[in-house]
Design a protein around this motif. Structure first.
Motif, PDB file in Angstrom:
ATOM      1  N   LYS A  84       0.845  -1.195   0.000  1.00 32.64           N
ATOM      2  CA  LYS A  84       0.000   0.000   0.000  1.00 32.64           C
ATOM      3  C   LYS A  84       0.881   1.248   0.000  1.00 32.64           C
ATOM      4  CE  LYS A  84      -3.545  -1.939   3.068  1.00 32.64           C
ATOM      5  NZ  LYS A  84      -4.631  -2.272   2.185  1.00 32.64           N
ATOM      6  N   LEU A  85       0.493   2.220  -0.805  1.00 32.59           N
ATOM      7  CA  LEU A  85       1.222   3.495  -0.870  1.00 32.59           C
ATOM      8  C   LEU A  85       0.254   4.634  -0.581  1.00 32.59           C
ATOM      9  CD1 LEU A  85       3.713   4.688  -3.585  1.00 32.59           C
ATOM     10  CD2 LEU A  85       1.744   6.121  -3.029  1.00 32.59           C
ATOM     11  N   LEU A  86       0.672   5.552   0.283  1.00 33.76           N
ATOM     12  CA  LEU A  86      -0.144   6.743   0.569  1.00 33.76           C
ATOM     13  C   LEU A  86       0.620   7.989   0.133  1.00 33.76           C
ATOM     14  CD1 LEU A  86      -2.622   8.168   2.047  1.00 33.76           C
ATOM     15  CD2 LEU A  86      -1.106   8.333   4.029  1.00 33.76           C
ATOM     16  N   ASP A  87      -0.058   8.858  -0.618  1.00 38.37           N
ATOM     17  CA  ASP A  87       0.538  10.156  -0.979  1.00 38.37           C
ATOM     18  C   ASP A  87      -0.158  11.245  -0.156  1.00 38.37           C
ATOM     19  OD1 ASP A  87       2.116  12.036  -2.265  1.00 38.37           O
ATOM     20  OD2 ASP A  87       0.670  12.324  -3.892  1.00 38.37           O
ATOM     21  N   ILE A  88       0.623  11.909   0.694  1.00 35.73           N
ATOM     22  CA  ILE A  88       0.068  12.954   1.572  1.00 35.73           C
ATOM     23  C   ILE A  88       0.044  14.280   0.824  1.00 35.73           C
ATOM     24  CG2 ILE A  88       0.412  14.219   3.729  1.00 35.73           C
ATOM     25  CD1 ILE A  88       2.058  11.707   4.635  1.00 35.73           C
ATOM     26  N   GLY A  89      -1.099  14.945   0.856  1.00 40.87           N
ATOM     27  CA  GLY A  89      -1.231  16.199   0.110  1.00 40.87           C
ATOM     28  C   GLY A  89      -1.210  15.910  -1.377  1.00 40.87           C
ATOM     29  N   CYS A  90      -2.014  14.930  -1.775  1.00 37.45           N
ATOM     30  CA  CYS A  90      -1.933  14.420  -3.157  1.00 37.45           C
ATOM     31  C   CYS A  90      -2.456  15.409  -4.196  1.00 37.45           C
ATOM     32  CB  CYS A  90      -2.672  13.095  -3.284  1.00 37.45           C
ATOM     33  SG  CYS A  90      -4.453  13.241  -3.011  1.00 37.45           S
TER      34      CYS A  90
END
Ligand SMILES: [Zn+2]
Length: 277
Positions: A84-90
């Motif tokens: 799983k990958l999360l992009d913060i402020g996408c």
């Protein structure tokens, strides 16, 4: 007023750097930061105009070379494809859309306060600093986001809290020690302040040098695998709206600065690849 540096926590080294922009600089770790009195959410500075007008080129010409480097770094570092990958402020999801195109099986998440919709990734509309997660991620990215954050220690703690052990953390921000920033500060000293005001505008409250970003991340126990200073795409630079002749001068000066700083590896951005140990 005694202020302490958000990174090295020393107060005796913090000096007022610019009155009108409320900028303070720590001489110990080279970090510059803005002191703000109201929360940004209240000021509504991230209006549609932020995306459409003042940052038109930035959003029109996404940083594909960076996305490509991130893609390759993940492929090289993670052996399996099940993560799983999360992009913060996408934002509008430029990075996530790019990764989805390359790797349709990757499980991609994006979080942002703005309203977005995409079939390519799972979107969470929320303020990252105030959100709690019931899952952890193998990769967390934060692209040109940390310079907008007031409590950077809480921000890094939260990132670490949602990253699995051995997980990857990729952070990019501006390089206040770069040639472009040095030039803007030099011009500001002789009364030409447009570039300075642009770079140190109220949207950016943290101005990291290589030294201060490294110190922040290492203070939180992260292992830095690489730290580089690439320029972003020349086409993505937004210039102050002004007379065509002045605007032309800005464009030429920016092109020369980008060329020189690329040669010197002292570009306008910082790109840090870390591992949670
Ligand atoms: Zn400091």
């Amino acid at each position: 007023m005694m202020l302490s540096c958000p990174i090295c926590k020393k107060d005796e080294k913090v000096l007022l750097y610019d009155v009108s922009m409320r900028l303070y600089r720590c001489s110990h770790c080279d970090h510059t930061f803005t002191v703000v009195d109201t929360s940004y959410a209240d000021k509504k500075i991230y209006s549609d105009a932020y995306f459409d007008s003042s940052h038109e080129n930035w959003f029109k010409f996404p940083n594909f070379p960076l996305f490509d480097r991130i893609h390759k770094f993940i492929l090289k570092s993670l052996k399996n494809n099940d993560f799983k990958l999360l992009d913060i402020g996408c934002g509008r999801g430029d990075l996530l859309n790019y990764l989805h195109q390359k790797e349709p099986k990757w499980d991609l998440y994006g979080i942002d306060t703005s309203t977005q919709k995409s079939d390519n990734f799972k979107f969470i509309q929320a303020d990252f600093a105030q959100s709690s997660f019931n899952q952890k991620f193998d990769v967390v990215t934060s692209i040109m986001c940390i310079e907008h954050i007031q409590d950077i220690n809480l921000f890094v703690d939260k990132i670490i809290g949602i990253t699995k052990p051995e997980g990857l953390i990729i952070i990019t921000t501006i390089n206040a020690g770069g040639l472009m920033y040095g030039l803007a500060r030099a011009l500001h000293k002789i009364g030409i302040s447009q570039a300075f005001q642009r770079l140190y505008s109220e949207h950016h409250v943290q101005h990291f040098t290589n030294k201060s970003l490294k110190a922040l991340l290492e203070n939180h126990g992260l292992c830095i695998l690489s730290q580089k200073n690439p320029n972003y795409r020349l086409a993505s630079v937004d210039y102050p709206k002004t007379y065509p002749l002045i605007s032309g001068c800005y464009k030429i000066a920016t092109a020369i600065t980008f060329g020189l700083s690329t040669l010197l590896n002292n570009g306008v951005s910082q790109e840090v690849m870390c591992k949670r140990v």
